[in-house]
Scaffold this motif. Structure first.
Motif, PDB file in Angstrom:
ATOM      1  N   ASP A  61       6.950 -12.207 -11.187  1.00  0.00           N
ATOM      2  CA  ASP A  61       6.151 -13.070 -10.309  1.00  0.00           C
ATOM      3  C   ASP A  61       6.787 -13.209  -8.929  1.00  0.00           C
ATOM      4  N   HIS A  62       8.092 -13.357  -8.895  1.00  0.00           N
ATOM      5  CA  HIS A  62       8.766 -13.498  -7.604  1.00  0.00           C
ATOM      6  C   HIS A  62       8.724 -12.193  -6.813  1.00  0.00           C
ATOM      7  N   ALA A  63       8.777 -11.054  -7.500  1.00  0.00           N
ATOM      8  CA  ALA A  63       8.630  -9.771  -6.810  1.00  0.00           C
ATOM      9  C   ALA A  63       7.252  -9.682  -6.155  1.00  0.00           C
ATOM     10  N   VAL A  64       6.229 -10.129  -6.859  1.00  0.00           N
ATOM     11  CA  VAL A  64       4.881 -10.152  -6.290  1.00  0.00           C
ATOM     12  C   VAL A  64       4.825 -11.093  -5.085  1.00  0.00           C
ATOM     13  N   ASN A  65       5.520 -12.208  -5.177  1.00  0.00           N
ATOM     14  CA  ASN A  65       5.538 -13.141  -4.059  1.00  0.00           C
ATOM     15  C   ASN A  65       6.153 -12.495  -2.809  1.00  0.00           C
ATOM     16  N   VAL A  66       7.206 -11.709  -3.011  1.00  0.00           N
ATOM     17  CA  VAL A  66       7.785 -10.972  -1.879  1.00  0.00           C
ATOM     18  C   VAL A  66       6.730 -10.053  -1.270  1.00  0.00           C
ATOM     19  N   ALA A  67       5.996  -9.349  -2.121  1.00  0.00           N
ATOM     20  CA  ALA A  67       4.957  -8.442  -1.629  1.00  0.00           C
ATOM     21  C   ALA A  67       3.886  -9.197  -0.855  1.00  0.00           C
ATOM     22  N   ARG A  68       3.510 -10.366  -1.349  1.00  0.00           N
ATOM     23  CA  ARG A  68       2.514 -11.180  -0.636  1.00  0.00           C
ATOM     24  C   ARG A  68       2.996 -11.542   0.768  1.00  0.00           C
ATOM     25  N   GLN A  69       4.269 -11.891   0.861  1.00  0.00           N
ATOM     26  CA  GLN A  69       4.816 -12.260   2.163  1.00  0.00           C
ATOM     27  C   GLN A  69       4.825 -11.064   3.109  1.00  0.00           C
ATOM     28  N   VAL A  70       5.081  -9.880   2.577  1.00  0.00           N
ATOM     29  CA  VAL A  70       5.074  -8.684   3.413  1.00  0.00           C
ATOM     30  C   VAL A  70       3.659  -8.403   3.911  1.00  0.00           C
ATOM     31  N   VAL A  71       2.663  -8.562   3.037  1.00  0.00           N
ATOM     32  CA  VAL A  71       1.269  -8.376   3.460  1.00  0.00           C
ATOM     33  C   VAL A  71       0.920  -9.371   4.565  1.00  0.00           C
ATOM     34  N   PHE A  72       1.350 -10.607   4.394  1.00  0.00           N
ATOM     35  CA  PHE A  72       1.099 -11.611   5.427  1.00  0.00           C
ATOM     36  C   PHE A  72       1.816 -11.246   6.732  1.00  0.00           C
ATOM     37  N   LEU A  73       3.012 -10.729   6.610  1.00  0.00           N
ATOM     38  CA  LEU A  73       3.771 -10.319   7.787  1.00  0.00           C
ATOM     39  C   LEU A  73       3.025  -9.259   8.578  1.00  0.00           C
ATOM     40  N   VAL A  74       2.415  -8.308   7.868  1.00  0.00           N
ATOM     41  CA  VAL A  74       1.715  -7.199   8.526  1.00  0.00           C
ATOM     42  C   VAL A  74       0.360  -7.613   9.048  1.00  0.00           C
ATOM     43  N   THR A  75      -0.395  -8.380   8.251  1.00  0.00           N
ATOM     44  CA  THR A  75      -1.804  -8.633   8.559  1.00  0.00           C
ATOM     45  C   THR A  75      -2.091 -10.044   9.063  1.00  0.00           C
ATOM     46  N   GLY A  76      -1.198 -10.977   8.777  1.00  0.00           N
ATOM     47  CA  GLY A  76      -1.476 -12.368   9.123  1.00  0.00           C
ATOM     48  C   GLY A  76      -2.277 -13.098   8.074  1.00  0.00           C
ATOM     49  N   THR A  77      -2.622 -12.403   6.985  1.00  0.00           N
ATOM     50  CA  THR A  77      -3.366 -13.033   5.889  1.00  0.00           C
ATOM     51  C   THR A  77      -2.719 -12.646   4.559  1.00  0.00           C
ATOM     52  N   ILE A  78      -2.969 -13.489   3.540  1.00  0.00           N
ATOM     53  CA  ILE A  78      -2.513 -13.195   2.184  1.00  0.00           C
ATOM     54  C   ILE A  78      -3.663 -12.546   1.426  1.00  0.00           C
ATOM     55  N   ARG A  79      -3.454 -11.285   1.000  1.00  0.00           N
ATOM     56  CA  ARG A  79      -4.535 -10.555   0.326  1.00  0.00           C
ATOM     57  C   ARG A  79      -4.181 -10.131  -1.091  1.00  0.00           C
ATOM     58  N   LEU A  80      -2.929 -10.242  -1.485  1.00  0.00           N
ATOM     59  CA  LEU A  80      -2.487  -9.699  -2.773  1.00  0.00           C
ATOM     60  C   LEU A  80      -2.833 -10.664  -3.893  1.00  0.00           C
TER      61      LEU A  80
END
Length: 214
Positions: free
Chosen positions: A195-214
């Motif tokens: 779950d925490h690994a997925v949370n890291v991925a969510r933050q990276v998506v937000f970093l790139v796009t400005g939105t949470i999509r995962l």
């Protein structure tokens, strides 16, 4: 000069996160090796390594206010600084969960924690967690949204494996209540790691796009 210092601090921040992701991956691989091999030395090494992750998180947390106060970042740089705190916290927690698995090994040593019937399902969880750790490092390095999304699929695999493990433990488990509790905890630790690994991925998506999509 000011810009050079700013870029240097951002590079240092991303470097700390990259190091933490590698350390979190090494921690879960070490914990899994200790679990299946009943290896006390490896379990103790996982515990010792946790202090390094803690120091790196503290380093990241110290860098963030420096960047905010001195340089007042905007746009993607600001998202990086904000996300860095969340990512560092998630990676540090991943290390903690690996430590929890190692502690179960040490608590029962020299008796093994995983009886034969539970080996396949826990192997699935351990392999998926290690794979997710590797992908987390890649996502942090490349900021690849597709790779970030794939972490969600790996998480589904861990969730399904945990359900199989719990079903096994409540279906006339012949190794006693203590063993069932140990395995339920270990399964939960793997699940939370994912779950925490997925949370890291969510933050990276937000970093790139400005939105949470995962």
């Amino acid at each position: 000069m000011a810009r050079d210092n700013y870029d240097e601090q951002l590079d240092r921040l991303t470097g700390v996160l990259a190091t933490m992701s590698r350390d979190a991956g090494a921690a879960i691989r070490g914990a899994s090796a200790a679990l299946f091999d009943v290896d006390r030395a490896t379990a103790e090494a996982v515990l010792a390594g946790d202090a390094v992750l803690d120091r790196h998180r503290a380093e990241a947390e110290a860098l963030v206010p420096q960047v905010l106060v001195r340089h007042q970042p905007v746009a993607s740089d600001l998202r990086l600084v904000v996300c860095a705190l969340r990512i560092a916290a998630a990676l540090e927690r991943m290390g903690d969960l690996a430590v929890h698995i190692a502690k179960v090994v040490l608590m029962r040593y020299p008796v093994g924690v995983v009886p034969e019937p539970a080996v396949p399902v826990l192997t699935t969880m351990a392999e998926a967690a290690a794979r997710m750790a590797e992908k987390t490092a890649v996502v942090l390095a490349t900021r690849d949204q597709l790779a970030a999304t794939q972490l969600g699929l790996d998480d589904d695999e861990v969730d399904a494996a945990e359900k199989r493990l719990l079903s096994l433990l409540v279906s006339g488990w012949p190794y006693g209540v203590e063993s069932a509790i140990d395995l339920a905890l270990v399964g939960r630790y793997y699940e939370r790691y994912a779950d925490h690994a997925v949370n890291v991925a969510r933050q990276v998506v937000f970093l790139v796009t400005g939105t949470i999509r995962l």
